[in-house]
Structure formats: structure tokens, C-alpha cells
Design an enzyme around this catalytic site. Structure first.
Site, PDB file in Angstrom:
ATOM      1  N   SER A 150       0.830  -1.197   0.000  1.00 53.63           N
ATOM      2  CA  SER A 150       0.000   0.000   0.000  1.00 53.63           C
ATOM      3  C   SER A 150       0.868   1.251   0.000  1.00 53.63           C
ATOM      4  CB  SER A 150      -0.861  -0.023   1.265  1.00 53.63           C
ATOM      5  OG  SER A 150      -1.438   1.227   1.504  1.00 53.63           O
ATOM      6  N   TYR A 162      -1.925  -1.121  10.963  1.00 54.52           N
ATOM      7  CA  TYR A 162      -2.168  -1.664   9.616  1.00 54.52           C
ATOM      8  C   TYR A 162      -0.990  -1.327   8.698  1.00 54.52           C
ATOM      9  CZ  TYR A 162      -3.761  -1.717   4.784  1.00 54.52           C
ATOM     10  OH  TYR A 162      -3.835  -1.926   3.423  1.00 54.52           O
ATOM     11  N   LYS A 216       1.992  -3.809   6.646  1.00 50.01           N
ATOM     12  CA  LYS A 216       2.391  -3.804   5.232  1.00 50.01           C
ATOM     13  C   LYS A 216       3.900  -3.597   5.133  1.00 50.01           C
ATOM     14  CE  LYS A 216      -1.560  -4.579   3.434  1.00 50.01           C
ATOM     15  NZ  LYS A 216      -1.814  -5.889   2.876  1.00 50.01           N
TER      16      LYS A 216
END
Ligand code: NAD
Ligand code: UD1
Length: 341
Positions: free
Chosen positions: A124, A149, A153
Site C-alpha cells: 500500500s 495496519y 504492510k
């Protein structure tokens, strides 16, 4: 190629299955349905006329993965499976670290055991540091994530990079998505978020459908032309096609490769509102609200590396994104579910 697709019943995974099947590849999907419905794959089958074997499995479950790998001979995996809600990750960090890291490590271990050493990963734009200048290139600084989050990643990228460094047989494609929106133009598939959406486009479509009173525009005092936040929205079908191109590149290049999947154009929240009003032909009620904590003013990609090396470029514009999102929402007011949410 024969592709193992984790998280393939989800929003991006299901659209990618369509593009893979249409390009002549075959897919096998595993998903634990924590954030999706198997109905999405029935729609994939309807659109493509091809069967999609589905396993209701958690990617952290090594035995379940081994049973699947016993039955098929895969060329590669696309690893979409993961939890993705930023706010939830702040409230439940351990759940996010456990789910997103364990699934990545278990999957890579099982793949490594079987000699299947080609993987594409859903990363992302959130891995980029906030202190970069725009547009973001693959060389821009990463880290300093503002939520668990984002860190998952960042850490998964490191896990994959280290694995490929230690064993030269691996090919790892780290695909950094910008802001995926839109839906399949057929109106049969789209995003089906659970609960109140956090992201802009699903909130807009649900407001237009009358499920929400109005859109809150989070801040109009950013240093942007109209004061609202600017992002690089990319049509999910373009994003899905990016995976097909990246898979081809992976087959010919070992080691770790990073690619931005974005359009290179930034649009503001009010640009999105106006484009959506144009697509639906009706006004979208909105109110200016305070800034959302953690938001930045402007984020957009430099997609030139993807264009040059993958031969891939986003083709669809904002009008397509709004039209297709609305087509999906208006034909499927309750998403893939039967009941009112
Ligand atoms: P999604 O929630 O629709 O799809 C993810 C899928 O993974 C879901 O179907 C969910 O049920 C499944 N899943 C989660 N944990 C699992 C586990 N342990 N075992 C098996 N299945 C599991 O989300 P999406 O928007 O399609 O995103 C796909 C991937 O792309 C995610 O990894 C996400 O973090 C990443 N990504 C998404 C965006 C975005 O804005 N949508 C942006 C950047 C990156
Ligand atoms: C979000 C995620 C990010 C992820 C990215 C891509 C957060 C904090 N960040 O970022 O980790 O990589 O999606 O999917 O969730 N907006 C409104 N009103 C709304 C919703 C959003 O004005 O109801 C604005 C936001 O302030 C922002 C823009 O719309 O300026 C886009 O927001 P969103 O869709 O949540 O995406 P990102 O903030 O880019």
C-alpha cells in the site's frame, strides 16, 4: 499460469480473478470470509464462464494450505488476504499483527516447501513516510507508519525482501496500491464494505443511495486548490490488470521488485463529489467537518516505473470510476448480501 489467490473473495482479489481468467490463467481461491462473501466468486464465474475452485480457509492454517497445495501445482501466489481497516488496527493491534504477519509467513513457508517461489503482495501507499515530496516514486522514503495496519504492510514487505535475499530462487513483487475505487463495469461486482465505510468512495455511494444522510468532508483548510485532501484514485479494473502485467514480469525476473499502482493524478474530495454528482445526475449532500486525525494533504503516485517495466498504465478516468461505483451500488443496494445492513 496456475495462480493461488489468497483473499480472492475480497474487493480487489475478486476483480483480479476476472482479469486473470480473461487473460487465460487459472485460479484457485482461499479466503476465510472474515470480510467478504463467496457470492463474489459466483459473479466471477458468471462473468467469465470459468470455474473458480474456492476453499474456505485461513491462510495462517498450515494444514489447510498443505491440503490445497497437495491438490494443485501452482506457478505463483497473489497474496491479497489481510485485514485492512486503519481505525480498527489502532484499536486491535495484536489482531492485525497476528493476522497479517502470520498469514504471510505461513504462506511463504508452505510455498517454499513446495518450491513455488513466486509471489505478488498487496502492499500500500501507506508504507511511504509522510515527509516525502510528491509524487511518490518507488525510491521515496518508507516507514514511520502512523498505524498498525501500515506497519503490517511495511513488515510484510521486509519479510518478503529478506526471504528473497536469502534464497535467490524467489521472485517477489511488492505492489503498492494507491486508492482503489470503482467496480466492474457489468455492475455484477464491486466493493461491499461491512458497517459504516471509512473510505471516501463507498461513503459517497451509500450517501447517494440514501443509506447515509450526508458526506462529511474531512477538512477544507489543507494547502490544496480547494482546501480538501487530494488522493490518487485508481479504478479497481485497472488495478486488477496491473496484477496480470506484474505476474508476467515476475516470471522473467528473480529477486524483489517494487511497483506503484496508481494513476499519477490527484483529485480532491470535492473533485470526487462533483464527478459523482455528474455521473449520477443528482446532488450529493455534504458538510465540511474537522480534519480526520492522521490524514495528510496530498498523496499521489509516480507510476512511470510500472509503465516502463510492466507495460501497464491505468486507462480509466474519474468519470469511469464514479459511473461504475454507482452502477454497482444502485443495482446491489445491499452489496452481495440479501439483508439490509
Ligand atoms: P478485502 O477485505 O475486500 O479483501 C481481503 C480479503 O482477505 C477478505 O476477503 C478477507 O476475508 C480475507 N482475509 C483476511 N484475513 C484472512 C486470513 N487470515 N485468511 C484468509 N483470508 C483472509 O480488501 P481489499 O480491498 O480487496 O484488499 C486486498 C488487499 O489489498 C489487502 O491486503 C489490503 O490490505 C490491500 N490494500 C487494499 C487497499 C484498499 O484501499 N482497498 C489499498 C492498499 C492495499
Ligand atoms: C486510506 C487509509 C490508508 C490506505 C488508503 C488506500 C486511513 C486513515 N488511511 O487512506 O491506509 O492505504 O486508504 O485505501 O484510513 N474523506 C472524507 N470523508 C470521508 C472519508 C474520507 O472527506 O467520509 C477524505 C479523507 O480525508 C481523504 C480522502 O477523502 O482526504 C480519501 O480518504 P480514504 O478513502 O479514507 O483514503 P486515504 O485517506 O487515502
Amino acid at each position: 499460469m496456475n495462480v493461488f489467490v489468497t483473499g480472492g473473495t475480497g474487493y480487489i482479489g475478486s476483480h483480479t480473478c476476472v482479469e486473470l481468467l480473461e487473460a487465460g490463467h487459472s485460479v484457485v481461491v482461499a479466503d476465510n470470509l472474515v470480510n467478504s462473501s463467496p457470492e463474489s466468486l459466483r459473479r466471477v464465474e458468471k462473468l467469465t464462464g470459468k470455474a473458480v475452485p474456492f476453499y474456505n480457509a485461513d491462510i495462517r492454517d498450515r494444514d489447510a494450505l498443505n491440503r490445497i497445495f497437495d491438490q494443485y501445482s501452482f506457478d505463483c501466489a497473489i497474496h491479497f488476504a489481510g485485514l485492512k481497516a486503519v481505525g480498527e488496527s489502532v484499536e486491535q493491534p495484536l489482531r492485525y499483527y497476528r493476522n497479517n504477519l502470520d498469514s504471510t509467513m505461513t504462506l511463504m513457508e508452505v510455498m517454499g516447501d513446495r518450491g513455488v517461489k513466486n509471489i505478488l503482495f498487496s502492499s500500500s501507499a501507506t508504507v511511504y513516510s509522510q515527509d516525502n515530496t510528491m509524487p511518490l516514486t518507488e525510491e521515496s522514503r518508507t516507514g514511520g507508519c502512523t498505524n498498525p495496519y501500515g506497519w503490517t504492510k511495511f513488515m510484510c514487505e521486509e519479510i518478503m525482501r529478506s526471504t528473497a535475499k536469502a534464497d535467490g530462487e524467489w521472485s517477489v513483487m511488492l505492489l503498492r496500491y494507491f486508492n482503489p475505487v470503482g467496480a466492474h463495469p457489468s455492475g455484477l461486482m464491486g466493493e461491499d464494505p461491512r458497517g459504516i465505510p471509512n473510505n471516501l468512495m463507498p461513503f459517497i455511494t451509500q450517501t447517494a443511495a440514501g443509506r447515509r444522510d450526508h458526506l462529511n468532508v474531512f477538512g477544507n483548510d489543507y494547502p490544496t486548490p480547494d482546501g480538501t485532501g487530494v488522493r490518487d484514485y485508481i479504478h479497481v479494473v485497472d488495478l486488477a490488470k496491473g496484477h496480470v502485467a506484474a505476474m508476467q514480469y515476475m516470471a522473467e525476473h528473480r529477486g524483489t521488485h517494487v511497483f506503484n499502482l496508481g494513476t499519477g493524478t490527484g483529485y480532491s474530495v470535492l473533485d470526487m463529489v462533483h464527478a459523482f454528482e455528474k455521473a449520477t445526475g443528482k446532488p450529493l449532500p455534504y458538510k465540511i467537518a474537522p480534519r480526520r486525525p492522521g490524514d495528510v494533504a496530498v498523496v499521489y503516485a509516480d507510476p512511470s516505473k510500472s509503465e516502463k517495466l510492466l507495460g501497464w498504465k491505468a486507462e480509466l478516468d474519474l468519470e469511469d470510476m464514479c459511473r461504475d461505483s454507482w452502477n454497482w451500488q444502485s443495482h446491489n443496494p445491499n452489496g452481495y448480501g440479501e439483508e439490509e445492513k
